[in-house]
Scaffold this motif. Structure first.
Motif, short mmCIF file in Angstrom:
data_model
loop_
_atom_site.label_atom_id
_atom_site.label_comp_id
_atom_site.label_asym_id
_atom_site.label_seq_id
_atom_site.Cartn_x
_atom_site.Cartn_y
_atom_site.Cartn_z
N LYS A 100 0.84 -1.19 0.00
CA LYS A 100 0.00 0.00 0.00
C LYS A 100 0.87 1.24 0.00
CE LYS A 100 -4.31 1.60 2.13
NZ LYS A 100 -5.31 1.30 3.18
N ASP A 101 0.51 2.20 -0.82
CA ASP A 101 1.18 3.49 -0.86
C ASP A 101 0.11 4.55 -0.72
OD1 ASP A 101 2.60 5.78 -1.31
OD2 ASP A 101 3.70 5.02 -3.03
N LYS A 103 -3.28 5.80 0.09
CA LYS A 103 -4.58 5.14 0.17
C LYS A 103 -4.75 4.08 -0.93
CE LYS A 103 -6.95 9.10 2.25
NZ LYS A 103 -8.08 10.06 2.13
N LYS A 104 -3.73 3.87 -1.75
CA LYS A 104 -3.85 2.97 -2.89
C LYS A 104 -3.31 1.59 -2.55
CE LYS A 104 -4.93 2.77 -7.34
NZ LYS A 104 -6.26 3.13 -7.87
N SER A 105 -4.17 0.57 -2.62
CA SER A 105 -3.76 -0.81 -2.37
C SER A 105 -3.46 -1.50 -3.69
CB SER A 105 -4.88 -1.57 -1.64
OG SER A 105 -5.12 -1.01 -0.37
N ARG A 106 -2.38 -2.29 -3.70
CA ARG A 106 -1.98 -3.00 -4.91
C ARG A 106 -1.75 -4.47 -4.58
NH1 ARG A 106 0.08 2.11 -5.20
NH2 ARG A 106 -0.25 3.20 -7.19
N ASN A 204 1.60 8.62 -5.09
CA ASN A 204 1.17 7.35 -4.48
C ASN A 204 1.25 6.17 -5.44
OD1 ASN A 204 0.58 8.60 -2.00
ND2 ASN A 204 -1.50 9.11 -2.67
#
Length: 273
Positions: A100-101, A103-106, A204
């Motif tokens: 996660k960076d 609020k972005k989940s990968r 992000n």
């Protein structure tokens, strides 16, 4: 014939040594956030695989890596061919890791493919004149069909290997040439020697996502070998560690691979303690 030892040394900084388990792999029997509602009409939202790229895993083997923006529960590569035509009748499953960076989940999927025989003793698929095809994803969404390019000596001897660095997702003047040459079969292997996207973590990670989408049309066909540069150092190389897969599947900063008499050593040379 003695092996030619090729050192690729790049002066980068890092705050701490890489530790086993730096990637957070998701448990196979997990319950994803979207399944908590127990509603058959409710599921993951961002399921389409993207940013597909290959990396070296042996003469007859590849790591296939891609990303989704939701947990799709499974990572699958379907591949193969027959003498009569393409058939994606073989299937291999792999792992999914999470980072996660902001609020972005990968969610990063990794599958190791040994195309036929074993890693260094190819079988019928390798010797076929029809390149094997593959696609990645799950029953929730599949990629386009790409082709594996085997590492075979050219008729005039040797291999065509591209070395370059410092390529952004804006004003990437050589991007089109690399894409065309790979797709035309003029490049067998790519080594990107640092500085991707400018930078992978920017906004992000949005810039990194866009860079990997752009390079997919080359990196999904031939092994795309990374080396970290100073532009990857943000947050202790978080995006670099999570987005790339080295030959051994582990540390993408220290690794090596051997191609005939050529031995590649990928290394960082400076640490901050």
């Amino acid at each position: 014939m003695k092996n030619l030892l090729l050192f690729l040394l790049f002066f980068t900084t890092v705050e701490a040594m890489v530790k086993d388990g730096i990637r957070r792999f998701l448990h196979e029997e997990r319950t994803p956030h979207w399944a908590i509602r127990d509603d058959p009409n409710w599921g993951p939202v961002h399921v389409q695989p993207e940013q597909v790229h290959l990396s070296w895993a042996g003469l007859n083997a590849y790591w296939v890596t891609w990303m989704t923006f939701d947990d799709v529960l499974e990572a699958t590569v379907q591949y193969g061919n027959t003498k009569e035509g393409r058939s994606l009748g073989r299937s291999v499953k792999g792992t999914i890791s999470f980072f996660k960076d902001g609020k972005k989940s990968r969610y990063v999927s990794r599958v190791k493919i040994v195309l036929d025989g074993d890693e260094d003793k190819p079988g019928d698929i390798y010797n076929s004149t029809l390149p094997p095809g593959y696609r990645v994803g799950s029953h929730r969404g599949w990629s386009s069909i790409y082709e594996f390019r085997f590492m075979k000596r050219r008729e005039d001897g040797g291999y065509e290997i591209a070395f370059y660095g410092d390529m952004g997702n804006e004003n990437a003047r050589s991007m089109g040439m690399i894409q065309r040459m790979v797709q035309d079969g003029d490049i067998d292997l790519v080594h990107h020697v640092g500085d991707y996207g400018y930078d992978l973590n920017t906004d992000n990670g949005r810039v990194g996502d866009e860079f990997f989408r752009q390079i997919e049309s080359a990196a999904a066909y031939v092994a795309y070998q990374p080396t970290p540069g100073n532009h990857e150092a943000a947050d202790n190389f978080t995006h670099y560690f999570h987005r790339f897969t080295p030959p051994n599947g582990g540390d993408p900063i220290f690794y090596s691979n051997v191609l005939d008499s050529l031995h590649f050593l990928l290394n960082r040379s400076l640490f901050l303690h």
